[in-house]
Design an enzyme around this catalytic site. Structure first.
Site, PDB file in Angstrom:
ATOM      1  N   ASP A 127       0.933  -1.192  -0.003  1.00  0.00           N
ATOM      2  CA  ASP A 127      -0.032  -0.092  -0.103  1.00  0.00           C
ATOM      3  C   ASP A 127       0.985   1.200   0.198  1.00  0.00           C
ATOM      4  O   ASP A 127       2.051   1.113   0.191  1.00  0.00           O
ATOM      5  CB  ASP A 127      -1.094  -0.069   1.260  1.00  0.00           C
ATOM      6  CG  ASP A 127      -0.153  -0.350   2.652  1.00  0.00           C
ATOM      7  OD1 ASP A 127       1.084   0.169   2.727  1.00  0.00           O
ATOM      8  OD2 ASP A 127      -0.711  -1.215   3.096  1.00  0.00           O
ATOM      9  N   ASP A 167       1.368   4.926   1.719  1.00  0.00           N
ATOM     10  CA  ASP A 167       1.221   5.911   2.667  1.00  0.00           C
ATOM     11  C   ASP A 167       1.624   7.264   2.357  1.00  0.00           C
ATOM     12  O   ASP A 167       2.723   7.425   2.028  1.00  0.00           O
ATOM     13  CB  ASP A 167       1.731   5.548   4.044  1.00  0.00           C
ATOM     14  CG  ASP A 167       1.234   4.136   4.363  1.00  0.00           C
ATOM     15  OD1 ASP A 167      -0.102   3.865   4.433  1.00  0.00           O
ATOM     16  OD2 ASP A 167       1.995   3.274   5.020  1.00  0.00           O
ATOM     17  N   ASP A 195       9.694   3.370  13.111  1.00  0.00           N
ATOM     18  CA  ASP A 195      10.196   2.487  13.788  1.00  0.00           C
ATOM     19  C   ASP A 195      11.812   2.257  13.477  1.00  0.00           C
ATOM     20  O   ASP A 195      12.698   2.136  13.984  1.00  0.00           O
ATOM     21  CB  ASP A 195       9.426   1.260  13.732  1.00  0.00           C
ATOM     22  CG  ASP A 195       8.693   0.816  12.316  1.00  0.00           C
ATOM     23  OD1 ASP A 195       9.187   1.661  11.485  1.00  0.00           O
ATOM     24  OD2 ASP A 195       7.893  -0.103  12.000  1.00  0.00           O
TER      25      ASP A 195
HETATM   26  P1  ATP Z   1       3.992  -3.147   5.036  1.00  0.00           P
HETATM   27  O1  ATP Z   1       4.656  -3.533   3.711  1.00  0.00           O
HETATM   28  O2  ATP Z   1       3.473  -4.172   5.984  1.00  0.00           O
HETATM   29  O3  ATP Z   1       2.631  -2.084   4.909  1.00  0.00           O
HETATM   30  P2  ATP Z   1       4.970  -0.602   6.301  1.00  0.00           P
HETATM   31  O4  ATP Z   1       6.417  -0.300   6.363  1.00  0.00           O
HETATM   32  O5  ATP Z   1       4.302   0.334   4.874  1.00  0.00           O
HETATM   33  O6  ATP Z   1       4.857  -2.197   5.825  1.00  0.00           O
HETATM   34  P3  ATP Z   1       2.787   0.026   7.834  1.00  0.00           P
HETATM   35  O7  ATP Z   1       2.282  -0.829   9.000  1.00  0.00           O
HETATM   36  O8  ATP Z   1       1.758   0.158   6.758  1.00  0.00           O
HETATM   37  O9  ATP Z   1       4.198  -0.537   7.637  1.00  0.00           O
HETATM   38  O10 ATP Z   1       3.079   1.365   8.488  1.00  0.00           O
HETATM   39  C1  ATP Z   1       3.743   2.210   7.617  1.00  0.00           C
HETATM   40  C2  ATP Z   1       4.911   3.232   8.134  1.00  0.00           C
HETATM   41  O11 ATP Z   1       4.487   3.690   9.510  1.00  0.00           O
HETATM   42  C3  ATP Z   1       5.872   2.250   8.535  1.00  0.00           C
HETATM   43  O12 ATP Z   1       6.877   2.137   7.424  1.00  0.00           O
HETATM   44  C4  ATP Z   1       6.641   3.196   9.812  1.00  0.00           C
HETATM   45  O13 ATP Z   1       7.222   4.230   8.904  1.00  0.00           O
HETATM   46  C5  ATP Z   1       5.366   3.733  10.579  1.00  0.00           C
HETATM   47  N1  ATP Z   1       5.220   2.712  11.395  1.00  0.00           N
HETATM   48  C6  ATP Z   1       4.134   1.784  11.656  1.00  0.00           C
HETATM   49  N2  ATP Z   1       4.028   1.125  12.644  1.00  0.00           N
HETATM   50  C7  ATP Z   1       4.926   1.768  13.541  1.00  0.00           C
HETATM   51  C8  ATP Z   1       5.129   1.714  14.850  1.00  0.00           C
HETATM   52  N3  ATP Z   1       4.711   0.777  15.669  1.00  0.00           N
HETATM   53  N4  ATP Z   1       6.352   2.726  15.467  1.00  0.00           N
HETATM   54  C9  ATP Z   1       6.897   3.654  14.661  1.00  0.00           C
HETATM   55  N5  ATP Z   1       6.598   3.721  13.385  1.00  0.00           N
HETATM   56  C10 ATP Z   1       5.879   2.986  12.822  1.00  0.00           C
HETATM   57 MG    MG Z   2       2.323  -0.065   4.537  1.00  0.00          MG
END
Ligand code: ATP
Ligand code: MG
Length: 409
Positions: free
Chosen positions: A54, A56, A139
């Protein structure tokens, strides 16, 4: 801190790889005079040549301002307020740049929007910040890169590109503090390391070992959600290996962990390794499986072990013992909020097992018409092959299934 900025010609992220909906959101915010960056896993995956799950968006517009820009928008979240912009086939999550969690309790007293519990857990934060602060509250460094829609450059406040090149999951800031604030990050580190084939940077590994027990205090619905992601990420076998290596497994499934770590635990990981491998295999083959089946497999040998004790000590019949063992364990599992429908299905899969030992025509008809037949059979087959048992019965059931398939074809 000045970020490292990489101009468009010097990085591989192209607009063609970004979904039309995400581009619409980025341009609409920019045209309304706001800063708009693609952020998070989308940028990471594009840089790695992977297809993002996705997209963001991060912006300096407040959630209310975002809502004014888009008609198709809804504000969500209590913990963090976010805007969801709806398109026909996609939802774009837009978050306002956020400040990091205040480091000590003194800041908290004058601040009524961030609350920490006594042991440092973030309960709520909703403070807006600068792009730099927003990068720093994320994170891992590889998750904190921004793609700027104004000039298509990459903005890196945390040396995320260096870590991407070195294939490293590095915590932003102090790992012990960041895992204490939000222990779910421990599972996220493991998931990203497994999916991307990255290593976890040594001080983060050490902090995971130190703080894994904190997972036991996490919200049960967040834990369930994250465990689902770990199981279904396609690299569950690797996830399991990392969970064992970093002493995390026993804090997700304490009963199972205690059983595994008992003095006679040797050889018990064989079943679990096979379970995770099987889950990955189903996923790779694109087979849609019921969410209960992975849990039935993972818990299977433990449930069978408890059932054997119940048969011996309480003289319960086989099916009843399996049902009781499953229910006892599941009652202890309320720390992970597995939905009732799923736990019920796990119990059904288990209690159905002794019936596979009856190879009579009457039984076939009854079993095959049962709505749990396929899941129970997949468990039976897995268990037979993994534990090297019931080869004749498995053969017999395979033949019955084939002849039925021929009849219905
Ligand atoms: P995915 O491929 O699973 O979507 P993602 O890195 O995009 O991986 P998401 O859960 O969609 O993960 O979260 C988007 C962003 O928000 C992450 O890349 C990170 O920068 C931030 N994020 C998400 N969860 C946390 C957390 N628990 N603590 C700090 N930052 C977070
Ligand atoms: Mg994501």
């Amino acid at each position: 801190m000045e970020p490292q900025i990489t101009a468009r010609p010097d990085h591989p992220v192209s607009r063609k790889q970004i979904s039309a909906s995400a581009l619409k959101v980025l341009y609409a915010l920019k045209d309304a005079g706001y800063t708009a960056y693609l952020a998070g896993g989308g940028v990471r995956d594009l840089l790695l040549g992977r297809t993002p799950k996705d997209f963001d968006v991060a912006t300096n517009a407040t959630p209310e301002e975002v809502r004014k820009v888009f008609r198709n928008c809804r504000l969500i979240g209590r913990r963090f307020r976010l805007a969801h912009v709806f398109f026909r086939d996609e939802i774009i999550e837009v978050s306002t740049f956020r400040a990091p969690t205040p480091p000590d309790d003194e800041t908290l007293q004058n601040d009524n929007s961030t609350f920490l519990s006594k042991d440092g857990l973030v309960l709520r934060d909703n403070l807006f910040g600068t792009p730099e602060e927003d990068a720093l509250r994320r994170d891992f460094t590889v998750n904190a890169l921004f793609y700027n829609i104004t000039d298509y450059s990459l903005i890196d406040y945390v040396n995320g590109r260096r870590d991407l090149d070195n294939r490293l999951i590095r915590v932003i800031g102090n790992p012990e503090q960041r895992f204490t604030e939000d222990p779910v990050r421990i599972l996220r580190a493991i998931r990203f390391a497994a999916i991307l084939g990255f290593s976890i940077e040594p001080s983060a590994r050490e902090a995971i070992r130190q703080h894994a027990a904190r997972l036991e205090g996490c919200s049960s619905s967040r834990l369930y959600e994250e465990i689902q992601k770990l199981i279904s990420c396609g690299k569950a076998e690797k996830v399991f290996a990392l969970c064992c290596e970093l002493n995390v497994f026993e804090h997700i499934f304490p009963e199972l962990g205690a059983w595994l770590n008992a003095p006679d635990g040797e050889g018990k990981t064989h079943w679990l390794e096979k379970s995770f491998k099987q889950i990955d295999r189903w996923r790779a083959a694109g087979i849609q499986i019921d969410p209960a089946l992975p849990f039935a497999l993972i818990f299977g040998e433990y449930h069978e072990w408890v059932a054997a004790q119940l048969m011996r000590d309480e003289k319960l019949p086989h099916a009843e013992a399996l049902q009781e063992a499953t229910h006892r364990h599941i009652r202890q599992l309320d720390r992970i909020r597995i939905p009732k429908s799923v736990t019920h299905h796990i119990a059904e899969i288990m209690t159905g097992q002794p019936r596979f030992l009856k190879t009579t025509p009457k039984n076939v008809h009854r079993m095959m018409n049962h709505r749990c037949f396929l899941d129970a059979f997949l468990y039976f087959k897995f268990a037979a092959l993994t534990a090297g048992r019931h080869a004749a019965e498995l053969d017999w059931w395979e033949t019955q299934r084939k002849s039925r398939q021929r009849l219905t074809a």
